[in-house]
Design a protein around this motif. Structure first.
Motif, mmCIF file in Angstrom:
data_model
loop_
_atom_site.group_PDB
_atom_site.id
_atom_site.type_symbol
_atom_site.label_atom_id
_atom_site.label_comp_id
_atom_site.label_asym_id
_atom_site.label_seq_id
_atom_site.Cartn_x
_atom_site.Cartn_y
_atom_site.Cartn_z
ATOM 1 N N LEU A 186 0.821 -1.218 0.000
ATOM 2 C CA LEU A 186 0.000 0.000 0.000
ATOM 3 C C LEU A 186 0.859 1.274 0.000
ATOM 4 N N GLY A 187 2.174 1.091 -0.053
ATOM 5 C CA GLY A 187 3.063 2.246 -0.112
ATOM 6 C C GLY A 187 3.097 3.045 1.184
ATOM 7 N N LEU A 188 2.930 2.359 2.313
ATOM 8 C CA LEU A 188 2.935 3.056 3.610
ATOM 9 C C LEU A 188 4.296 2.938 4.279
ATOM 10 N N GLU A 190 6.351 3.198 8.207
ATOM 11 C CA GLU A 190 6.102 2.438 9.444
ATOM 12 C C GLU A 190 5.031 3.077 10.323
ATOM 13 N N ARG A 191 4.844 4.385 10.186
ATOM 14 C CA ARG A 191 3.854 5.055 11.057
ATOM 15 C C ARG A 191 2.638 5.453 10.220
ATOM 16 N N TYR A 192 1.515 4.861 10.576
ATOM 17 C CA TYR A 192 0.288 5.113 9.815
ATOM 18 C C TYR A 192 -0.916 4.781 10.700
ATOM 19 N N GLY A 193 -2.076 5.233 10.258
ATOM 20 C CA GLY A 193 -3.333 4.868 10.916
ATOM 21 C C GLY A 193 -4.238 4.147 9.924
ATOM 22 N N VAL A 194 -5.255 3.469 10.474
ATOM 23 C CA VAL A 194 -6.235 2.747 9.645
ATOM 24 C C VAL A 194 -7.615 3.263 10.026
ATOM 25 N N ALA A 195 -8.471 3.483 9.019
ATOM 26 C CA ALA A 195 -9.858 3.870 9.326
ATOM 27 C C ALA A 195 -10.828 2.965 8.579
ATOM 28 N N THR A 196 -11.895 2.520 9.275
ATOM 29 C CA THR A 196 -12.989 1.812 8.588
ATOM 30 C C THR A 196 -14.297 2.472 8.987
ATOM 31 N N VAL A 226 -4.887 4.942 5.998
ATOM 32 C CA VAL A 226 -5.396 4.081 4.939
ATOM 33 C C VAL A 226 -6.811 3.665 5.307
ATOM 34 N N VAL A 227 -7.703 3.740 4.326
ATOM 35 C CA VAL A 227 -9.119 3.434 4.564
ATOM 36 C C VAL A 227 -9.545 2.274 3.665
ATOM 37 N N PRO A 228 -9.577 1.046 4.201
ATOM 38 C CA PRO A 228 -10.144 -0.059 3.419
ATOM 39 C C PRO A 228 -11.663 0.092 3.449
ATOM 40 N N LEU A 229 -12.231 0.475 2.315
ATOM 41 C CA LEU A 229 -13.600 0.989 2.340
ATOM 42 C C LEU A 229 -14.650 -0.077 2.056
ATOM 43 N N HIS A 230 -15.556 -0.248 3.003
ATOM 44 C CA HIS A 230 -16.736 -1.120 2.861
ATOM 45 C C HIS A 230 -17.569 -0.600 1.680
ATOM 46 N N ASN A 247 -2.285 12.393 2.187
ATOM 47 C CA ASN A 247 -2.013 11.416 3.239
ATOM 48 C C ASN A 247 -3.148 10.406 3.421
ATOM 49 N N LEU A 248 -4.142 10.449 2.531
ATOM 50 C CA LEU A 248 -5.279 9.520 2.651
ATOM 51 C C LEU A 248 -5.203 8.498 1.538
#
Ligand code: UD1
Ligand code: UDP
Length: 361
Positions: A186-188, A190-196, A226-230, A247-248
């Motif tokens: 995903l091209g990230l 080491e420091r990142y957040g995840v949102a669903t 990174v947002v894995p989107l439903h 950054n999204l």
């Protein structure tokens, strides 16, 4: 009987433990979730056996979807005449299966009974109340569920506190949860957040979606998100400005192992999912749940979860990023030990042999 993404995760350890007990069983997939990334990948990642039937019910309004579920499931139950039907969680497939079985006098067991948000605007809350009222055996994941069921008049002899099968699945996958390959793909860094995000209250109304997207975008100014989107949120959230860039990163839903790998390595999770509140508690990852309530308060009292409004999200994210994953009680929820599936299977096997149903330890 299974239908939606979270059902698959909860069922896998129960199906495995029942097989180990020598119980003959078959999975009926309603087809409520049908995209490969919402269904097939979970069967593969979780080692679930092929369903004996897939009803292909698909999407629709609550009434249309539930009507199709009812007619499809009635045919299956009449053809199979099972001794017991096990249902999971709180989705429309769960509600339909319990109604069909109640009318056909087929005994049922509900895994994840007794959770309550006390918010009847959530479709799941309606499903939970009806499912628990009609279930013969009720398996609870947390002690608060026992008092909710008692308050609703459910006979305590039918209720078993067994721990959380969703956490069993997490334990089983732990060795396979490696953030690095997913991060690289995903091209990230080491420091990142995840949102669903997928709850109707957050994504269906354009004004709420916009408020939420603006808040997530602000957090993405602190760290890549990174947002894995439903699929439910795709159109509305895109209209509200949740688009790839800066950054999204907005990506397709991830498979179970990929998603939890990403969560394991995350500095922060923002979510409105039920299951993700529990998984972050176990993985020790700070979780901000953008909802006014939760049916899983144990993830707040014993875990890393905090409830926030969109307006509170940025400040809460700053605090979580500074403090890490402190848990108020310092203890994990009782019986979230990876052994819920075998506990459930023991109760079911005893019941099938005509044994008594005293609550399991
Ligand atoms: C359902 C559950 C919810 C659960 C969520 C888990 C109900 C009432 N809600 O919500 O409790 O948290 O699953 O993910 O049962 N869609 C696809 N492909 C799919 C499935 C759905 O594109 O494979 C799209 C369709 O546009 C559909 C929409 O998502 O209309 C909603 O699907 P649905 O199953 O009705 O509800 P969820 O929002 O997924
Ligand atoms: N999940 C996943 N990929 C994703 C998002 C979620 O594998 O892109 C998993 C998550 O780890 C959890 C389950 O799906 O096991 C939760 O499902 P969801 O959030 O759709 O439903 P809820 O728990 O809110 O009912």
């Amino acid at each position: 009987m299974l239908g939606a993404r979270p059902n698959f995760v909860k069922a896998a350890p129960v199906v495995r433990a029942l097989a180990e007990q020598g119980v003959r069983q078959g999975i009926v997939h309603t087809g409520q979730h049908y995209d490969a990334l919402m269904s097939d990948v979970f069967f593969a990642d979780l080692g679930l056996p092929e369903p004996i039937a897939n009803l292909g019910v698909g999407s629709g309004s609550h009434a249309r979807q539930t009507a199709a579920l009812l007619t499809g499931l009635e045919d299956v139950v009449l053809a199979q005449r099972p001794a017991l039907v096990v249902v999971y969680g709180d989705v429309n497939s769960t509600l339909a299966a319990i109604l069909v079985c109640a009318k056909l006098h087929v005994p049922t067991a509900h895994v994840e009974a007794g959770l309550r948000s006390f918010d009847r605007e959530m479709p799941e809350e309606v499903n939970r109340i009806v499912t628990d009222a009609l279930s013969d055996i009720l398996f609870a994941t947390s002690p608060d569920a026992l008092s909710h069921l008692a308050a609703e008049g459910v006979d305590p002899a039918r209720v078993h506190l067994v721990g959380n099968p969703m956490i069993d699945s997490l334990f089983s996958a732990l060795d396979r949860l490696d953030p690095a390959p997913v991060r690289d793909r995903l091209g990230l860094g080491e420091r990142y957040g995840v949102a669903t995000l997928h709850r109707p209250a957050n994504v269906d109304d354009p004004a709420s979606a916009k408020e939420l997207v603006d808040a997530v975008r602000q957090v993405s100014e602190r760290l890549p998100i990174v947002v894995p989107l439903h699929p439910r949120g795709r159109t509305r959230l895109a209209e509200a400005g949740l688009v790839d860039g800066g950054n999204l990163s907005i990506v397709d839903p991830l498979g179970y192992v990929d998603f939890l790998s990403l969560v394991r390595g995350a500095a922060l999770v923002v979510t409105d999912s039920g299951g993700v509140q529990e998984e972050t508690t176990m993985l020790g990852v700070p979780c901000l749940t953008v909802r006014p309530n939760t049916e899983r308060p144990i993830t707040v009292s014993h875990g890393t979860n905090r409830l926030v409004t969109p307006a509170q999200l940025l400040a809460a994210a700053d605090r979580a990023l500074a403090d890490g994953a402190a848990t108020p009680s310092g203890e994990l929820p009782p019986l979230w030990d990876g052994k819920a599936g075998p506990r459930i299977a023991r109760v079911i096997e005893t019941w099938l042999r005509g044994g008594n149903l005293s609550p399991a330890a």
